[in-house]
Design an enzyme around this catalytic site. Structure first.
Site, PDB file in Angstrom:
ATOM      1  CD  GLU A   1      -3.278  -0.274  -0.069  1.00 21.18           C
ATOM      2  OE1 GLU A   1      -3.555   0.187   0.606  1.00 21.18           O
ATOM      3  OE2 GLU A   1      -2.195  -1.679  -0.028  1.00 21.18           O
TER       4      GLU A   1
ATOM      5  CB  CYS B   1      -1.694   0.284   4.184  1.00 22.87           C
ATOM      6  SG  CYS B   1      -2.231  -1.547   3.543  1.00 22.87           S
TER       7      CYS B   1
END
Length: 486
Positions: A253, A287
């Protein structure tokens, strides 16, 4: 007083093999917040050995026992919320609201992990012989190499190990050098207090100069069966390559270049509030942060004026102050990079609508830019700081085209009063997550979380996390003695 912490191996706090330590700095003051053990390859071997010894007993532990540990851990973490607020303020510059969100979401991740303990472990398959039993069975993999970042330390440290442990794996966690306590040792403390057996979770902290060697040793250890990494795309490429070289699956990720589409029918008051939150929560160091706002030309100027006014009024400063909204960046180099991205864009013709200017140590003002073009670095690169670009578009098609024109693909938001229109656009956006009627920053532990393209692969959350951290085996039971041709 400077905090001192050791490694966590086989249920015990132990010094690094060579008794080396490293400093954990406060990004706001620059002072030393803690000293932690600087583990090396020998410590990785110790940790992996402990995890391997613990694997079979843990995998065989009754589901009710495992579930109880995770439920207790969730309650323990919530009870330590004030401690987490103080820890994140000093270790990563996180403001109070961000730290409390980390605590609440991480606790719910532990509860979701408790829930997956008793999910079905397989299914019965159709099979040719009428009297044969054929099954697809899911089983834990073994030792997981987990890597957690600094930016959402309690959330992402917890996510890196919660479901993997719940389904019967053991783990060695290497937390970020910028948050060795919040993204690693704190989680170990909570689970130890909750009754997690020795060796099931091990934490190896390290000096920044040893990071590559520690990571390579951990991934290459033959007893490690899978890699779980959350962090930058740059480091993720190295982690993924190393895992592939050792023929080990990985969940990655990584970064994002996330867009919020503001359509011509959007409620502008809501859009301004939503974008401000999505772009500047945790100083843009998420993110999922909104880097780009793609606004229909008919409302672009009004939206930008309102957004700039709101952003200009956001309280900056000491993360330990309860009123602070925008705290420091994690390092001076991170603040310098944001300042350079903005300065280069302005030199190429972009316009500062709020903020801008020079950094002050690790601090940079919340900034709104418009007039950004594709030739500018800030148009392409993930900002990962307190700045957002407003880009005017002619119609929905252009908004989708620009939103998809990036190597990343994590999340997007579509702000519109027409749900059907929003869903139609959501289908065209090349991201792992889309929020219609909202901005980009959202997370729920039961939902599939992850991206596409250079944002990585694999999914966390609910049954998708179970799939990621277990292996499927085909098992049959014969109903009679077979007849063979020779």
């Amino acid at each position: 007083m400077v905090i001192e912490r050791e490694l966590f191996i086989d249920g015990k706090d132990v010094p690094a093999w060579e008794r080396r330590t490293t400093e954990d700095l406060n990004p706001y003051t620059g002072g030393v917040y803690a000293t932690v053990a600087a583990g090396g390859p020998a410590d990785v071997v110790r940790a992996v050995d402990a995890a391997q010894r613990a694997f079979e007993p843990w995998a065989d532990t009754a589901p009710s026992v495992r579930r109880g540990i995770f439920l207790r851990a969730a309650d323990i973490l919530e009870a330590r919320a004030a401690e987490v607020v103080e820890l994140m303020a000093h270790e990563v510059g996180g403001v109070s609201s961000w730290a409390r969100f980390n605590t609440a979401l991480a606790a719910n991740m532990l509860r979701e992990a408790a829930a997956v303990v008793t999910q079905p472990l397989g299914e019965v398959l159709a099979t040719e012989p009428a009297d044969r039993l054929s099954m697809a069975v899911r089983e834990p993999l073994g030792v997981i190499a987990a890597f957690s970042p600094w930016n959402a330390p309690v959330i992402l440290g917890t996510r890196s190990i919660a479901v993997p442990l719940a389904v019967g794996n053991t783990a060695v966690l290497k937390p970020s050098e910028d948050a060795p306590i919040a993204s690693g040792l704190l989680i170990a403390d909570v689970l130890r207090e909750a009754g997690l057996p020795p060796g099931v979770l091990n934490v190896v902290t390290n000096a920044r100069t040893d990071a590559a060697e520690v990571a390579k040793t951990l991934i290459a250890d033959p007893q490690v069966r899978m890699v779980n990494f959350t962090g930058s795309t740059r480091v993720g490429r190295v982690i993924g390559t190393t895992a592939a070289e050792n023929i080990k699956p990985a969940v990655l990720e990584l970064g994002g270049k996330n867009a919020v589409l503001v359509l011509d029918d959007a409620d502008l008051d809501h859009a301004v509030d939503a974008v401000t939150f999505g772009a500047f929560h945790n100083a843009g160091q998420i993110c999922m942060s909104a880097d780009r706002v793609l606004v229909h030309r008919s409302v672009a100027e009004e939206f930008t004026v309102r957004l700039a006014a709101k952003v200009a009024g956001l309280p900056h400063g000491d993360p330990a102050d309860q009123s602070t909204v925008v705290g420091p960046l994690i390092t001076e180099s991170a603040a310098r990079r944001v300042s350079e991205l903005v300065a280069e864009a302005v030199a190429d013709g972009a316009r500062v609508r709020a903020g801008g200017g020079e950094r002050e140590g690790t601090r940079y003002p919340a900034t709104v830019l418009d007039g950004v073009t594709p030739r500018m670095r800030i148009f392409r690169e993930e900002i990962f700081g307190p700045a957002v670009t407003v880009i005017t578009v002619e119609d929905d098609d252009e908004a989708v085209s620009i939103a998809n024109d990036t190597e990343y693909g994590l999340t997007a938001g579509v702000l519109t009063s027409d749900t059907r229109r929003g869903l139609a656009l959501a289908k065209r956006l090349r991201t792992g997550i889309v929020h219609v009627g909202d901005q980009t920053v959202d997370d729920e532990p039961q939902a599939p979380f992850g991206g596409v393209k250079s944002t990585g692969y694999g999914r966390f959350g609910g049954r998708w996390g179970v799939d990621a951290f277990t292996a499927t085996r085909w098992v049959t039971v014969a109903g009679h003695h077979g007849r063979y041709p020779f």
